[in-house]
Scaffold this motif. Structure first.
Motif, mmCIF file in Angstrom:
data_model
loop_
_atom_site.group_PDB
_atom_site.id
_atom_site.type_symbol
_atom_site.label_atom_id
_atom_site.label_comp_id
_atom_site.label_asym_id
_atom_site.label_seq_id
_atom_site.Cartn_x
_atom_site.Cartn_y
_atom_site.Cartn_z
ATOM 1 N N LEU A 68 -11.664 -11.772 -6.899
ATOM 2 C CA LEU A 68 -10.771 -12.440 -5.938
ATOM 3 C C LEU A 68 -9.836 -13.414 -6.662
ATOM 4 O O LEU A 68 -8.635 -13.485 -6.364
ATOM 5 C CB LEU A 68 -11.617 -13.181 -4.891
ATOM 6 C CG LEU A 68 -10.866 -13.674 -3.665
ATOM 7 C CD1 LEU A 68 -10.230 -12.535 -2.900
ATOM 8 C CD2 LEU A 68 -11.832 -14.441 -2.741
ATOM 9 N N GLY A 69 -10.380 -14.120 -7.645
ATOM 10 C CA GLY A 69 -9.577 -15.072 -8.432
ATOM 11 C C GLY A 69 -8.446 -14.347 -9.164
ATOM 12 O O GLY A 69 -7.292 -14.789 -9.154
ATOM 13 N N LYS A 70 -8.775 -13.168 -9.762
ATOM 14 C CA LYS A 70 -7.750 -12.398 -10.486
ATOM 15 C C LYS A 70 -6.660 -11.940 -9.527
ATOM 16 O O LYS A 70 -5.467 -12.010 -9.832
ATOM 17 C CB LYS A 70 -8.403 -11.169 -11.142
ATOM 18 C CG LYS A 70 -9.006 -11.477 -12.483
ATOM 19 C CD LYS A 70 -9.412 -10.195 -13.199
ATOM 20 C CE LYS A 70 -10.408 -10.533 -14.289
ATOM 21 N NZ LYS A 70 -11.480 -9.563 -14.431
ATOM 22 N N LEU A 71 -7.092 -11.495 -8.363
ATOM 23 C CA LEU A 71 -6.128 -11.016 -7.356
ATOM 24 C C LEU A 71 -5.197 -12.154 -6.950
ATOM 25 O O LEU A 71 -3.974 -11.999 -6.925
ATOM 26 C CB LEU A 71 -6.874 -10.456 -6.141
ATOM 27 C CG LEU A 71 -6.013 -9.901 -5.018
ATOM 28 C CD1 LEU A 71 -5.281 -8.640 -5.481
ATOM 29 C CD2 LEU A 71 -6.856 -9.554 -3.795
ATOM 30 N N ASN A 72 -5.786 -13.327 -6.697
ATOM 31 C CA ASN A 72 -4.973 -14.481 -6.279
ATOM 32 C C ASN A 72 -3.970 -14.870 -7.354
ATOM 33 O O ASN A 72 -2.800 -15.121 -7.059
ATOM 34 C CB ASN A 72 -5.880 -15.677 -5.958
ATOM 35 C CG ASN A 72 -6.435 -15.571 -4.544
ATOM 36 O OD1 ASN A 72 -5.875 -14.845 -3.722
ATOM 37 N ND2 ASN A 72 -7.527 -16.259 -4.264
ATOM 38 N N SER A 73 -4.445 -14.877 -8.621
ATOM 39 C CA SER A 73 -3.498 -15.303 -9.669
ATOM 40 C C SER A 73 -2.397 -14.253 -9.866
ATOM 41 O O SER A 73 -1.275 -14.602 -10.223
ATOM 42 C CB SER A 73 -4.211 -15.651 -10.975
ATOM 43 O OG SER A 73 -5.119 -14.653 -11.289
ATOM 44 N N SER A 74 -2.708 -12.966 -9.595
ATOM 45 C CA SER A 74 -1.649 -11.949 -9.738
ATOM 46 C C SER A 74 -0.557 -12.127 -8.693
ATOM 47 O O SER A 74 0.541 -11.608 -8.821
ATOM 48 C CB SER A 74 -2.249 -10.543 -9.631
ATOM 49 O OG SER A 74 -2.519 -10.241 -8.275
ATOM 50 N N LEU A 75 -0.876 -12.854 -7.636
ATOM 51 C CA LEU A 75 0.103 -13.033 -6.560
ATOM 52 C C LEU A 75 0.900 -14.335 -6.715
ATOM 53 O O LEU A 75 1.826 -14.590 -5.940
ATOM 54 C CB LEU A 75 -0.601 -13.020 -5.190
ATOM 55 C CG LEU A 75 -1.304 -11.703 -4.822
ATOM 56 C CD1 LEU A 75 -2.130 -11.863 -3.568
ATOM 57 C CD2 LEU A 75 -0.283 -10.584 -4.638
ATOM 58 N N ARG A 76 0.511 -15.145 -7.670
ATOM 59 C CA ARG A 76 1.209 -16.448 -7.826
ATOM 60 C C ARG A 76 2.559 -16.291 -8.514
ATOM 61 O O ARG A 76 2.780 -15.364 -9.251
ATOM 62 C CB ARG A 76 0.316 -17.410 -8.627
ATOM 63 C CG ARG A 76 -0.750 -17.977 -7.712
ATOM 64 C CD ARG A 76 -1.466 -19.179 -8.275
ATOM 65 N NE ARG A 76 -2.575 -19.462 -7.384
ATOM 66 C CZ ARG A 76 -3.870 -19.218 -7.681
ATOM 67 N NH1 ARG A 76 -4.197 -18.744 -8.851
ATOM 68 N NH2 ARG A 76 -4.816 -19.471 -6.805
#
Ligand SMILES: Cc1ncc(C[n+]2csc(CCOP(=O)(O)OP(=O)(O)O)c2C)c(N)n1
Ligand code: SF4
Length: 350
Positions: free
Chosen positions: A342-350
């Motif tokens: 989930l953390g990786k997904l969130n950072s890919s969207l930043r």
């Protein structure tokens, strides 16, 4: 009056390949008016599913509100069902279909449910090419609320009370082709010879299959002057041709004169064999289908049969690359991959 349906079945009653007699595909006793076209369509759905050897639990039947939308109560008692809000069946069908691609989605609607309150939903489900059968039981009126003209009532058509409809009709089949529907058929509730193979082909089509079926309302719109009455439709039906639907694995035994026959192979290898009567129409050519429909309209005729099919249709699942596995069958560790993912997904969207 009390209606009791007999449960006795003669031992010689025919069974399909799954061992079911046709009554296994029926629903509750109909409460529609005697002679209503919708009941004939319901009987055709029962017969088509029985002939196709479909497991009823592999079907989801859906509807909106109206006499037509009451119909799912009268077929496939052993299937999943959802009677939605007026005109909102397409969004319920879309949600269910995206969550589970393994079912056959069979939606039934009325011309009021589709062409009036549900028009916004209808046009979007067509353009998304959702893998479903969408059948409109078209009687040109709002039967359930006592017969007001609907948006498919023809201009000049007379109501039972004698008033003349002033407005142009919405032609749902032409609209569906225009919006990119990949299977469009038109039929009449009184023609089960045509309706059953059309339904079988529609259920086997990958993508949005639209069936516009003229279905007279005997109580409110079967008068002289109505263009959706039994008499008018019988006098003005113009068939594009006869057709056989041959499921994959079955040998095609019918033979027609060369030149008049067109075989259409579907995704699963099934075939539609068309015996064309209309020489200047090609069901695989959108423009030709639209021209044929416009010509029929000009002559006050109702063109029936398979009007248009795109064999190479790819449905919404392929277009947006959804999960092959139904959501209810995906294990918890895949559904919830943990906080790192989930953390990786969130950072890919930043
Ligand atoms: C939001 C909402 N508006 C209006 C109605 C009233 N209503 C119920 S059925 C119907 C029209 C039914 O016509 P159609 O879809 O053509 O089906 P038929 O009864 O002719 O088969 C209407 C306007 C309703 N139930 N819900
Ligand atoms: S009112 Fe019309 S559409 Fe409704 S059940 Fe009766 S005949 Fe059918």
């Amino acid at each position: 009056m009390t209606y009791i349906r007999s449960t006795f079945r003669h031992p010689a009653f025919p069974k399909n390949d799954l061992g079911y007699t046709v009554d296994y595909y029926e629903g509750s006793l109909s409460t529609l008016c005697a002679g209503c076209g919708h009941d004939s369509i319901n009987a055709a759905i029962v017969e088509a599913c029985w002939q196709l050897n479909i497991e009823p639990h592999k079907v989801a039947k859906l509807s909106g509100i109206g006499c037509s939308s009451k119909s799912p109560a009268y077929f496939l008692s052993n299937s999943h069902g959802f009677n939605s809000v007026h005109g909102r069946m397409p969004s319920v069908a879309t949600g269910a279909n995206l969550a589970n691609r393994d079912l056959i989605y069979f939606g039934v609607s009325g011309d009021g449910d589709t062409a009036s309150i549900g028009m916004g939903q209808f046009v979007h489900v067509v353009r998304r090419n959702l893998n479903m059968v969408y059948l409109v039981m078209n009687n040109g009126c709002y039967g359930l609320t006592k017969g007001q003209d609907s948006a498919t009532a023809d201009v000049g058509s007379k109501s039972k009370a004698g008033s003349v409809n002033l407005f142009e009709a919405i032609d749902l089949a032409s609209l569906a082709i225009e919006l990119g529907a990949t299977f469009v058929g038109q039929s009449f509730s009184g023609d089960k010879e045509q309706l059953i193979p059309l339904m079988k082909a529609a259920m086997s089509h990958k993508g949005f299959a639209f069936l516009n079926v003229i279905s007279p309302c005997v109580t409110f719109n079967n008068n002289a002057g109505s263009t959706k009455s039994y008499d008018y439709v019988r006098e003005h039906v113009e068939v594009t041709g006869t057709m056989d639907f041959v499921p994959y694995e079955k040998e095609i035994t019918t033979t027609y004169e060369a030149g008049d026959v067109s075989d259409i192979t579907m995704h699963d290898g099934s075939e539609i064999r068309l015996h064309k009567l209309q020489k200047d129409w090609d069901p695989q050519d959108r423009f030709s289908a639209i021209n044929a429909m416009q010509r029929a309209k000009q002559k006050g005729e109702i063109l029936t049969g398979l009007l248009y099919i795109n064999e190479d249709s790819s449905d919404l699942h392929s277009m947006i690359n959804t999960s092959e596995t139904p959501l209810n069958a995906i294990s918890k560790d895949i559904l919830c991959p943990g906080s790192d993912a989930l953390g990786k997904l969130n950072s890919s969207l930043r």
